[in-house]
Write a protein that holds these residues in place. Structure first.
Motif, short mmCIF file in Angstrom:
data_model
loop_
_atom_site.label_atom_id
_atom_site.label_comp_id
_atom_site.label_asym_id
_atom_site.label_seq_id
_atom_site.Cartn_x
_atom_site.Cartn_y
_atom_site.Cartn_z
N GLN A 65 0.79 -1.10 0.02
CA GLN A 65 -0.07 -0.27 -0.10
C GLN A 65 0.80 1.35 -0.06
O GLN A 65 0.37 2.33 -0.45
CB GLN A 65 -1.00 0.04 1.25
CG GLN A 65 -1.85 -1.26 0.99
CD GLN A 65 -3.15 -1.15 2.34
OE1 GLN A 65 -3.89 -0.42 1.99
NE2 GLN A 65 -2.68 -1.65 3.28
N ASP A 66 2.05 1.20 0.74
CA ASP A 66 2.92 2.40 0.63
C ASP A 66 3.48 2.59 -0.87
O ASP A 66 3.54 3.95 -1.35
CB ASP A 66 4.25 2.23 1.40
CG ASP A 66 3.65 1.83 2.88
OD1 ASP A 66 2.96 2.67 3.44
OD2 ASP A 66 4.17 0.87 3.54
N VAL A 67 3.76 1.50 -1.35
CA VAL A 67 4.27 1.66 -2.90
C VAL A 67 3.04 2.12 -3.80
O VAL A 67 3.27 2.95 -4.75
CB VAL A 67 4.77 0.34 -3.46
CG1 VAL A 67 5.06 0.36 -5.00
CG2 VAL A 67 6.06 -0.13 -2.75
N GLU A 68 1.76 1.78 -3.73
CA GLU A 68 0.80 2.16 -4.28
C GLU A 68 0.57 3.88 -4.02
O GLU A 68 0.35 4.53 -5.29
CB GLU A 68 -0.65 1.60 -3.82
CG GLU A 68 -1.93 2.06 -4.45
CD GLU A 68 -3.14 1.48 -3.88
OE1 GLU A 68 -4.13 1.93 -4.21
OE2 GLU A 68 -2.91 0.76 -2.73
N ASN A 127 0.63 6.62 -7.08
CA ASN A 127 -0.41 7.35 -7.17
C ASN A 127 0.00 8.90 -7.45
O ASN A 127 -0.52 9.62 -8.15
CB ASN A 127 -1.43 7.31 -6.18
CG ASN A 127 -2.38 6.11 -6.15
OD1 ASN A 127 -2.46 5.35 -7.27
ND2 ASN A 127 -2.96 5.78 -5.05
N PHE A 128 1.10 9.33 -6.78
CA PHE A 128 1.50 10.46 -6.82
C PHE A 128 2.67 10.90 -7.74
O PHE A 128 2.61 11.81 -8.49
CB PHE A 128 2.43 10.78 -5.56
CG PHE A 128 1.47 11.47 -4.35
CD1 PHE A 128 1.24 12.99 -4.39
CD2 PHE A 128 0.98 10.69 -3.41
CE1 PHE A 128 0.54 13.28 -3.20
CE2 PHE A 128 0.31 11.32 -2.24
CZ PHE A 128 -0.29 12.48 -2.28
N ASN A 185 0.93 -3.54 -11.22
CA ASN A 185 0.18 -3.81 -9.98
C ASN A 185 -0.63 -2.73 -9.34
O ASN A 185 -1.54 -3.11 -8.55
CB ASN A 185 1.25 -4.40 -8.95
CG ASN A 185 1.67 -5.82 -9.41
OD1 ASN A 185 1.20 -6.34 -10.04
ND2 ASN A 185 2.87 -5.93 -8.94
N TYR A 186 -0.19 -1.38 -9.83
CA TYR A 186 -0.78 -0.30 -9.22
C TYR A 186 -1.67 0.51 -10.18
O TYR A 186 -2.27 1.54 -9.80
CB TYR A 186 0.27 0.44 -8.37
CG TYR A 186 1.11 -0.38 -7.36
CD1 TYR A 186 0.73 -0.71 -6.29
CD2 TYR A 186 2.14 -0.84 -7.92
CE1 TYR A 186 1.37 -1.59 -5.38
CE2 TYR A 186 3.11 -1.70 -7.18
CZ TYR A 186 2.59 -2.18 -5.91
OH TYR A 186 3.23 -3.03 -5.24
N ARG A 187 -1.41 0.35 -11.50
CA ARG A 187 -2.22 1.09 -12.20
C ARG A 187 -3.62 0.81 -12.40
O ARG A 187 -4.23 -0.24 -12.40
CB ARG A 187 -1.71 0.78 -13.66
CG ARG A 187 -2.07 1.68 -14.77
CD ARG A 187 -1.12 1.57 -16.17
NE ARG A 187 0.07 1.96 -15.85
CZ ARG A 187 1.34 1.32 -16.14
NH1 ARG A 187 1.17 0.11 -16.59
NH2 ARG A 187 2.38 1.96 -15.98
N SER A 188 -4.47 2.00 -12.18
CA SER A 188 -5.96 1.95 -11.98
C SER A 188 -6.37 2.14 -13.73
O SER A 188 -6.62 3.03 -14.09
CB SER A 188 -6.51 2.87 -11.30
OG SER A 188 -7.72 2.76 -11.23
#
Length: 402
Positions: free
Chosen positions: A87-90, A94-95, A194-197
């Motif tokens: 979640q920290d990497v996410e 995001n930023f 893994n974090y791309r929405s």
């Protein structure tokens, strides 16, 4: 170790990042809130190494986090250390649209040197440092200002302890030669995909039985629409519509908007409000899922049956024994689904490749093929090769004759 006061301005942050950039690693943690929003609200960032640590207030007026993001995403000479850092990497992604790299996660690393599947941070500190963490501030509202001294002290502890623990874990990995076992896991943690929405892929996270192209087409369209609504309103997607409700509508689409009032999980207002109108338009425009986008059929061997199920159980027993013997988390070696597939005759499996094959897969395959068995030695259950058992039996018989 020097602990700095809460950082609330860009110049102080830039000076800290410049100093941290001169060292080999930096430990990172964040505090955030996401219960009521789609995007996690970043409330605090903790960062440090073996020499100094600080908490950064991202909600402070006028602060620019650019020096921090540059340190974490653009400087590949520094190892970024997290604990359970997904979640920290996410948040970093995001930023910035980037992920920290290179990366090291102590929770993942513990799987290679202990039988801990998902060790929590408090247990990690207790194990390595013999200290008990005060969890009182853990569930506070990190978005409220001003933060208390207790909150800041608790938060900074997440990186000060980690800066002491990480070198010890690294030393253990080097001594055991297991560092390479973690490469794929660490790379996966740092993979931006893994974090791309992507609203167009949101449907893949929703459980839906069957492979009907029409149903899956509606599911894809509805999931993308819900994702857009959630992002626009900055609400959790479940506040728009729960997964079960969305899947039910995809399988049994209402013929007119008034029928939405009959759908379990939707309020009566949906039969006449604007969001209900938008949902009906999405259903009307939805097309069958193209053949190239259809989910792959699950690769299975022959049905297990009773005998196959017994073999799978033996494989799981072998997994427990091997995990105990070499002190490794069984999850790092394989999963139950793989054991069942192996028992059913599937051979194209990760457990039969690379280091996993050498450590466990080879013996698992021999067990399936009837070349190994279990034996009790010294009051403990072990796995032994059939040839070895025959040799031991021959020696015992010869000794008896003498």
């Amino acid at each position: 170790m020097k602990i700095h006061p809460l950082i609330t301005d860009t110049d102080t942050l830039a000076d800290l990042c410049e100093r941290l950039a001169k060292h080999e690693f930096v430990c990172v943690d964040t505090e955030f809130m996401r219960e009521n929003t789609y995007w996690p609200l970043l409330c605090l960032i903790q960062i440090g190494n073996e020499h100094e640590a600080a908490a950064i207030d991202p909600l402070a007026d006028g602060i620019d986090l650019a020096p921090l993001w540059e340190l974490l995403t653009d400087n590949e000479d520094i190892l970024k250390v997290f604990h359970a850092g997904g979640q920290d990497v996410e948040i970093v992604y995001n930023f910035t649209g980037k992920t920290p790299f290179p990366i090291f996660d102590t929770q993942i690393a513990m799987m290679a040197i202990s039988q801990s599947e998902q060790i929590g941070y408090a247990n990690l500190v207790e194990t390595w440092l013999g200290k008990t963490i005060d969890k009182g501030a853990r569930f506070t509202d990190w978005s409220r200002r001003p933060l208390t001294d207790r909150q800041i002290e608790y938060a900074i502890g997440d990186v000060t302890y980690l800066a002491r623990i990480f070198p010890q874990i690294l030393d253990r990995l080097i001594k055991t030669g297991r560092g390479a076992w973690l490469d794929a896991e660490m790379d996966s943690l740092a993979d931006p995909e893994n974090y791309r929405s992507d609203p167009g892929s949101a449907w893949k996270r929703i459980r839906q039985a069957g492979r009907n192209p029409q149903v899956l087409g509606r599911l894809k369209a509805l999931a993308a629409w819900r994702e857009g609504e959630a992002q626009h309103k900055d609400l959790p997607r479940g506040r728009i519509m729960r997964d079960e409700t969305l899947a039910d509508i995809a399988s049994h689409p209402p013929k007119k908007q008034a029928d939405l009032a009959k759908v379990r999980g939707l309020s009566q207002a949906w039969k006449e409000n604007d969001i209900g109108k938008r949902l009906m338009k999405v259903l009307a425009d939805a097309e069958p899922l193209p053949k190239e986008e259809m989910p792959p059929k699950i690769k299975r061997g022959a049905p297990l049956g009773k005998e196959g199920a017994l073999v799978a159980d033996l494989l799981k027993l072998l997994l427990k024994i091997r995990s105990r013997e070499i002190d490794i988390a069984s999850r790092l070696l394989t999963r139950s689904s793989e054991m069942e597939a192996l028992a059913a005759g599937v051979r194209d499996l990760p457990v039969l490749e690379g280091w996993r094959y050498e450590v466990f897969g080879k013996d698992a395959l021999q067990l399936v093929e009837g070349r190994t068995a279990f034996a009790v030695k010294g009051g403990k259950l072990h796995m032994t090769h059939i040839d070895d058992m025959a040799g031991d039996l021959a020696e015992a018989q010869a000794a008896t004759k003498e």
